[in-house]
Design an enzyme around this catalytic site. Sequence first.
Site, PDB file in Angstrom:
ATOM      1  N   TYR A 202       0.857  -1.189   0.000  1.00  0.00           N
ATOM      2  CA  TYR A 202       0.000   0.000   0.000  1.00  0.00           C
ATOM      3  C   TYR A 202       0.888   1.232   0.000  1.00  0.00           C
ATOM      4  O   TYR A 202       1.656   1.456   0.946  1.00  0.00           O
ATOM      5  CB  TYR A 202      -0.909  -0.013   1.238  1.00  0.00           C
ATOM      6  CG  TYR A 202      -1.848   1.159   1.299  1.00  0.00           C
ATOM      7  CD1 TYR A 202      -2.919   1.259   0.413  1.00  0.00           C
ATOM      8  CD2 TYR A 202      -1.672   2.175   2.231  1.00  0.00           C
ATOM      9  CE1 TYR A 202      -3.779   2.338   0.451  1.00  0.00           C
ATOM     10  CE2 TYR A 202      -2.540   3.254   2.281  1.00  0.00           C
ATOM     11  CZ  TYR A 202      -3.588   3.329   1.381  1.00  0.00           C
ATOM     12  OH  TYR A 202      -4.441   4.393   1.426  1.00  0.00           O
ATOM     13  N   LEU A 203       0.833   1.995  -1.077  1.00  0.00           N
ATOM     14  CA  LEU A 203       1.676   3.191  -1.172  1.00  0.00           C
ATOM     15  C   LEU A 203       1.013   4.331  -0.401  1.00  0.00           C
ATOM     16  O   LEU A 203      -0.195   4.536  -0.513  1.00  0.00           O
ATOM     17  CB  LEU A 203       1.899   3.565  -2.635  1.00  0.00           C
ATOM     18  CG  LEU A 203       2.564   2.480  -3.501  1.00  0.00           C
ATOM     19  CD1 LEU A 203       2.726   2.951  -4.940  1.00  0.00           C
ATOM     20  CD2 LEU A 203       3.920   2.077  -2.947  1.00  0.00           C
ATOM     21  N   LYS A 237     -12.371   8.668  -9.744  1.00  0.00           N
ATOM     22  CA  LYS A 237     -11.837   9.957 -10.190  1.00  0.00           C
ATOM     23  C   LYS A 237     -12.903  11.053 -10.166  1.00  0.00           C
ATOM     24  O   LYS A 237     -14.048  10.817 -10.536  1.00  0.00           O
ATOM     25  CB  LYS A 237     -11.290   9.804 -11.611  1.00  0.00           C
ATOM     26  CG  LYS A 237     -10.159   8.783 -11.688  1.00  0.00           C
ATOM     27  CD  LYS A 237      -9.949   8.256 -13.081  1.00  0.00           C
ATOM     28  CE  LYS A 237      -8.976   7.075 -13.046  1.00  0.00           C
ATOM     29  NZ  LYS A 237      -8.908   6.360 -14.328  1.00  0.00           N
ATOM     30  N   GLU A 287      -2.967  -1.114 -13.459  1.00  0.00           N
ATOM     31  CA  GLU A 287      -3.853  -1.861 -14.358  1.00  0.00           C
ATOM     32  C   GLU A 287      -3.892  -1.214 -15.726  1.00  0.00           C
ATOM     33  O   GLU A 287      -3.448  -0.077 -15.906  1.00  0.00           O
ATOM     34  CB  GLU A 287      -5.284  -1.955 -13.792  1.00  0.00           C
ATOM     35  CG  GLU A 287      -6.018  -0.638 -13.752  1.00  0.00           C
ATOM     36  CD  GLU A 287      -7.529  -0.814 -13.556  1.00  0.00           C
ATOM     37  OE1 GLU A 287      -8.066  -1.890 -13.858  1.00  0.00           O
ATOM     38  OE2 GLU A 287      -8.168   0.152 -13.111  1.00  0.00           O
ATOM     39  N   ASN A 289      -6.711  -0.357 -18.781  1.00  0.00           N
ATOM     40  CA  ASN A 289      -8.099  -0.347 -19.229  1.00  0.00           C
ATOM     41  C   ASN A 289      -8.115  -0.454 -20.744  1.00  0.00           C
ATOM     42  O   ASN A 289      -7.519   0.369 -21.437  1.00  0.00           O
ATOM     43  CB  ASN A 289      -8.816   0.921 -18.762  1.00  0.00           C
ATOM     44  CG  ASN A 289      -9.070   0.891 -17.269  1.00  0.00           C
ATOM     45  OD1 ASN A 289      -9.493  -0.120 -16.732  1.00  0.00           O
ATOM     46  ND2 ASN A 289      -8.799   1.991 -16.594  1.00  0.00           N
ATOM     47  N   ARG A 291     -10.091   0.165 -23.189  1.00  0.00           N
ATOM     48  CA  ARG A 291     -11.245   0.892 -23.744  1.00  0.00           C
ATOM     49  C   ARG A 291     -10.952   2.385 -23.714  1.00  0.00           C
ATOM     50  O   ARG A 291      -9.926   2.814 -23.178  1.00  0.00           O
ATOM     51  CB  ARG A 291     -12.482   0.606 -22.897  1.00  0.00           C
ATOM     52  CG  ARG A 291     -12.226   0.924 -21.424  1.00  0.00           C
ATOM     53  CD  ARG A 291     -13.477   0.945 -20.596  1.00  0.00           C
ATOM     54  NE  ARG A 291     -13.187   1.000 -19.176  1.00  0.00           N
ATOM     55  CZ  ARG A 291     -12.902   2.094 -18.486  1.00  0.00           C
ATOM     56  NH1 ARG A 291     -12.835   3.261 -19.088  1.00  0.00           N
ATOM     57  NH2 ARG A 291     -12.654   2.039 -17.195  1.00  0.00           N
TER      58      ARG A 291
HETATM   59  P1  ADP Z   1     -10.064  -0.267  -9.919  1.00  0.00           P
HETATM   60  O1  ADP Z   1      -9.891  -1.099 -11.147  1.00  0.00           O
HETATM   61  O2  ADP Z   1     -11.015  -0.853  -8.929  1.00  0.00           O
HETATM   62  O3  ADP Z   1     -10.332   1.162 -10.241  1.00  0.00           O
HETATM   63  P2  ADP Z   1      -7.197   0.278  -9.505  1.00  0.00           P
HETATM   64  O4  ADP Z   1      -6.178  -0.785  -9.412  1.00  0.00           O
HETATM   65  O5  ADP Z   1      -7.279   1.032 -10.801  1.00  0.00           O
HETATM   66  O6  ADP Z   1      -8.643  -0.341  -9.167  1.00  0.00           O
HETATM   67  O7  ADP Z   1      -7.023   1.329  -8.339  1.00  0.00           O
HETATM   68  C1  ADP Z   1      -7.928   2.387  -8.127  1.00  0.00           C
HETATM   69  C2  ADP Z   1      -7.348   3.370  -7.141  1.00  0.00           C
HETATM   70  O8  ADP Z   1      -7.066   2.728  -5.881  1.00  0.00           O
HETATM   71  C3  ADP Z   1      -6.038   4.007  -7.559  1.00  0.00           C
HETATM   72  O9  ADP Z   1      -6.209   5.111  -8.404  1.00  0.00           O
HETATM   73  C4  ADP Z   1      -5.476   4.405  -6.192  1.00  0.00           C
HETATM   74  O10 ADP Z   1      -6.151   5.538  -5.709  1.00  0.00           O
HETATM   75  C5  ADP Z   1      -5.875   3.247  -5.291  1.00  0.00           C
HETATM   76  N1  ADP Z   1      -4.819   2.193  -5.233  1.00  0.00           N
HETATM   77  C6  ADP Z   1      -4.721   1.098  -6.036  1.00  0.00           C
HETATM   78  N2  ADP Z   1      -3.620   0.367  -5.737  1.00  0.00           N
HETATM   79  C7  ADP Z   1      -2.997   0.987  -4.709  1.00  0.00           C
HETATM   80  C8  ADP Z   1      -1.784   0.736  -3.931  1.00  0.00           C
HETATM   81  N3  ADP Z   1      -1.019  -0.340  -4.161  1.00  0.00           N
HETATM   82  N4  ADP Z   1      -1.465   1.624  -2.952  1.00  0.00           N
HETATM   83  C9  ADP Z   1      -2.254   2.702  -2.703  1.00  0.00           C
HETATM   84  N5  ADP Z   1      -3.379   3.004  -3.377  1.00  0.00           N
HETATM   85  C10 ADP Z   1      -3.767   2.166  -4.378  1.00  0.00           C
END
Ligand code: ADP
Length: 447
Positions: A202-203, A237, A287, A289, A291
């Site tokens: 977790y960052l 977002k 990840e 996307n 699309r």
């Molecule tokens: P989803 O597909 O559900 O949108 P994501 O992997 O794109 O999931 O992550 C969505 C959001 O969650 C990121 O923009 C960030 O805010 C938070 N997040 C995801 N992974 C981490 C991580 N390893 N550490 C901290 N925040 C994270």
Amino acid sequence: MFEKVLIANRGEIALRIHRACREMGIHTVAVHSTADADAMHVRLADESVCIGPPSARDSYLNIPAILSAATITGADAIHPGIGFMAENAQFAEMVEEHGFTFIGPTPEHIRIMGDKVTAKRTVQSLGMPCVPGSDGPLDTVEDALATAKRIGYPVLIKAAAGGGGKGMKVALGPEQLREAYQLARGEARGAFGNDQVYMEKYLAKPRHIEIQVLADTHGNAVHFGERDCSVQRRHQKVVEEGPSPALNAEQRAHIGGIAANVVRELGYRGVGTIEFLFEDGQFYFIEMNTRLQVEHTVTEMITGIDLVREQIRVAAGAPLGYGQDAIRFQGHSIECRINAEHPDTFMPSPGRIDGYHAPGGLGVRVDSALYDGYRIPPHYDSLIAKLVVHGASRNECLMRLRRALEEFVIGGVETSLPLHRRIISEPDFINGSYDIHWLEHLLGLKG
Ligand code: ADP
């Protein structure tokens, strides 16, 4: 080129796709539920077909109804838009089996990126930097505990089939992890019918930075720079901007080059977005996307390129016709996602629009299917408008956004306009110094 495209979506994004088709001389077919009979996307399309009752499951997610609509109207291609069918590999497969072109990537690429564990493995093997975490799915709580010990707390449990921020749980230590693991699996099962989970470090204070990519079917791939989407609530977002206030040209070219290279190596086709967390000068893939994205508009404003047009062109088999050098970035753009929801409780606020005035003028774009008297149905997403502003500099963009938000009137329902007016007046936002937790802190949702 296609003669007729069926747009398998609704609202502002259906309208956005219709506009691109219109400018390319392509006829459009709208599909709609009974709740959307009076919707703007239906009014503007050349033809329309009702595909079912209000519930999305019975209409916009109803594959036989959509394919029948394409057959009876003689469409050559289907654009899935955003959400609904856009990342459904089975739908993409069926579209092609029925002899239509799917305006999007191959079903195989949708499948790879739709499973986040496979996605991470795939891109990591092609040189993409990833968040440290589990090597694959975590089958037992013991696996989870062992992985957390190796990478160090805090950790995040995420759903392999995840999307929309669902199924994500933070754990600060082993006790919390036991609970988070079970909770995340349960939530993932409920939301996606798949309870596979994995773990990431977790960052603490990252920014969310994503790279827009485009590839054709002739082996060419380019990137269109980044969007900073760190202003989020519940991992969703709220405001996006480009370029990111946190990146310099060198960092942009570096990560953009990696992203374009990965899609080229994959043999990917169409538009896509590679999402990263960015902390202490390092990028970490989270990840991809497969699309178009809501915030593609920001990139269009700073590059002057119509991404939906590009998406349709490459789906029709056309070569890109330009290289990375042709893509220039000009000025700055910010997008506000305007939802029909209560600005304090965030509860959806459907209803009849009573009084509508959209802002205009140089550098102001409003993507919306609203009109005065329109009734927002309660069955779908609450996004009702995207206000996208461009300026020569970030400061000019902010000043323009402020006056555009002042002009915007949406009567009859509650909207997030007041929230946006607040966000863009905050000194941290004005300075560009925010991370993914900033908005929730501002709203008092985090300690
Ligand atoms: P989803 O597909 O559900 O949108 P994501 O992997 O794109 O999931 O992550 C969505 C959001 O969650 C990121 O923009 C960030 O805010 C938070 N997040 C995801 N992974 C981490 C991580 N390893 N550490 C901290 N925040 C994270």
